[in-house]
Design an enzyme around this catalytic site. Structure first.
Site, PDB file in Angstrom:
ATOM      1  N   HIS A  32      -3.183   0.065  39.847  1.00  0.00           N
ATOM      2  CA  HIS A  32      -3.694   0.645  41.094  1.00  0.00           C
ATOM      3  C   HIS A  32      -2.515   0.942  41.999  1.00  0.00           C
ATOM      4  O   HIS A  32      -1.573   0.153  42.081  1.00  0.00           O
ATOM      5  CB  HIS A  32      -4.635  -0.339  41.815  1.00  0.00           C
ATOM      6  CG  HIS A  32      -4.868   0.025  43.254  1.00  0.00           C
ATOM      7  ND1 HIS A  32      -5.793   0.966  43.638  1.00  0.00           N
ATOM      8  CD2 HIS A  32      -4.248  -0.389  44.404  1.00  0.00           C
ATOM      9  CE1 HIS A  32      -5.757   1.102  44.962  1.00  0.00           C
ATOM     10  NE2 HIS A  32      -4.830   0.291  45.447  1.00  0.00           N
ATOM     11  N   ASN A  81      -7.613   1.172  33.406  1.00  0.00           N
ATOM     12  CA  ASN A  81      -6.521   2.133  33.623  1.00  0.00           C
ATOM     13  C   ASN A  81      -5.232   1.486  34.118  1.00  0.00           C
ATOM     14  O   ASN A  81      -4.401   2.121  34.754  1.00  0.00           O
ATOM     15  CB  ASN A  81      -6.976   3.261  34.562  1.00  0.00           C
ATOM     16  CG  ASN A  81      -7.268   2.776  35.969  1.00  0.00           C
ATOM     17  OD1 ASN A  81      -7.277   1.575  36.246  1.00  0.00           O
ATOM     18  ND2 ASN A  81      -7.513   3.707  36.873  1.00  0.00           N
ATOM     19  N   LYS A 124      -3.343  -4.250  36.922  1.00  0.00           N
ATOM     20  CA  LYS A 124      -4.697  -4.751  36.711  1.00  0.00           C
ATOM     21  C   LYS A 124      -4.745  -5.712  35.518  1.00  0.00           C
ATOM     22  O   LYS A 124      -3.776  -5.797  34.742  1.00  0.00           O
ATOM     23  CB  LYS A 124      -5.647  -3.565  36.520  1.00  0.00           C
ATOM     24  CG  LYS A 124      -5.717  -2.678  37.758  1.00  0.00           C
ATOM     25  CD  LYS A 124      -6.648  -1.498  37.553  1.00  0.00           C
ATOM     26  CE  LYS A 124      -6.754  -0.635  38.811  1.00  0.00           C
ATOM     27  NZ  LYS A 124      -7.693   0.490  38.641  1.00  0.00           N
ATOM     28  N   THR A 171      -5.805   9.111  37.448  1.00  0.00           N
ATOM     29  CA  THR A 171      -6.617   7.884  37.482  1.00  0.00           C
ATOM     30  C   THR A 171      -7.366   7.668  36.171  1.00  0.00           C
ATOM     31  O   THR A 171      -7.547   6.531  35.736  1.00  0.00           O
ATOM     32  CB  THR A 171      -7.646   7.963  38.640  1.00  0.00           C
ATOM     33  OG1 THR A 171      -6.939   8.249  39.833  1.00  0.00           O
ATOM     34  CG2 THR A 171      -8.370   6.650  38.818  1.00  0.00           C
ATOM     35  N   ARG A 203      -0.241   5.515  32.697  1.00  0.00           N
ATOM     36  CA  ARG A 203      -1.582   5.584  32.090  1.00  0.00           C
ATOM     37  C   ARG A 203      -1.590   6.485  30.861  1.00  0.00           C
ATOM     38  O   ARG A 203      -2.278   6.195  29.882  1.00  0.00           O
ATOM     39  CB  ARG A 203      -2.590   6.076  33.128  1.00  0.00           C
ATOM     40  CG  ARG A 203      -2.822   5.075  34.256  1.00  0.00           C
ATOM     41  CD  ARG A 203      -3.882   5.588  35.228  1.00  0.00           C
ATOM     42  NE  ARG A 203      -4.064   4.693  36.354  1.00  0.00           N
ATOM     43  CZ  ARG A 203      -3.933   5.047  37.627  1.00  0.00           C
ATOM     44  NH1 ARG A 203      -3.609   6.290  37.953  1.00  0.00           N
ATOM     45  NH2 ARG A 203      -4.136   4.161  38.595  1.00  0.00           N
ATOM     46  N   ARG A 223       2.266   7.154  42.572  1.00  0.00           N
ATOM     47  CA  ARG A 223       1.074   7.768  41.975  1.00  0.00           C
ATOM     48  C   ARG A 223       1.460   8.760  40.870  1.00  0.00           C
ATOM     49  O   ARG A 223       0.764   8.885  39.868  1.00  0.00           O
ATOM     50  CB  ARG A 223       0.218   8.423  43.053  1.00  0.00           C
ATOM     51  CG  ARG A 223      -0.468   7.351  43.926  1.00  0.00           C
ATOM     52  CD  ARG A 223      -1.422   7.932  44.922  1.00  0.00           C
ATOM     53  NE  ARG A 223      -2.602   8.500  44.306  1.00  0.00           N
ATOM     54  CZ  ARG A 223      -3.658   7.812  43.899  1.00  0.00           C
ATOM     55  NH1 ARG A 223      -3.690   6.496  44.025  1.00  0.00           N
ATOM     56  NH2 ARG A 223      -4.696   8.426  43.365  1.00  0.00           N
TER      57      ARG A 223
END
Length: 199
Positions: free
Chosen positions: A166, A163, A17, A132, A143, A126
């Site tokens: 994605h 964060n 991001k 998240t 993160r 993930r």
């Protein structure tokens, strides 16, 4: 959805991001993916407009309401009034506001998009990303190591949570998102040197 594909054939979409790009984390994120044994089979930088981002995020009522309910759960935990913050307690209306903030955030600068392939790529990526919400992400995850943002802080500033990254959540989502961000000609197949040894 049953599949006869080997788990190593699984693919997922990853977007670094704007905050991840601006903070110089592109190389670190790619390094973590590759060190895990995952393979980058498509990679590009893009500066998407709001229309492009709007098409990335679901528009169905269920998804938007879920977004609103996540926000309401955060408010409950930190004793914040949703009526003061949003003028409503309706999860769908709150979800619509949060979705708008997401679009503004994702269109605020360049992103790096990639297709990642490997054994259970969706779950693996993930897991590497972490929760998240960065304030709940474990140390050692992307993160958890590089973001301290939280929904309470973001919502008070009327913006999306920063964060960093994605990653597709399901095989169906991955298939849709990869087709949305890449043409088939931009996706490449090759064999990593250690593939025979690792799996």
């Amino acid at each position: 959805m049953a599949t006869d594909k080997h788990p190593r054939e699984e693919v997922t979409l990853v977007l670094i991001k704007p905050d991840g790009v601006k903070r110089g984390l592109i190389g670190e994120i790619i390094k973590r993916l590759e060190q895990r044994g995952l393979k980058i089979i498509a990679l590009a930088m893009e500066e998407p407009n709001k229309e492009k981002i709007d098409g990335h995020y679901p528009k169905n009522k269920e998804w938007i309401t879920r977004l609103g309910n996540k926000t309401l759960a955060t408010y409950e935990k930190y004793k914040v009034s949703s009526k003061k913050r949003h003028g409503t307690s309706d999860p769908y209306k709150i979800g619509m506001q949060v979705r708008k903030w997401l679009i503004d955030y994702m269109a605020s600068g360049p992103i790096v998009k990639m297709v990642v392939k490997g054994i259970h790529a969706i779950d693996m990526v993930r897991k590497l990303c972490g929760h998240t919400l960065p304030n709940m992400a474990e140390m050692g995850t992307i993160r958890g190591d590089y973001s301290v943002d939280s929904p309470a802080a973001a919502n008070s500033a009327k913006r999306a949570v920063h964060n960093i990254i994605h990653a597709s959540e399901t095989p169906e989502e991955a298939e849709h998102e990869i087709a949305y961000w890449f043409s088939p000609e931009e996706i490449h197949e090759y064999k990593r040197a250690e593939e025979d040894t690792m799996f």
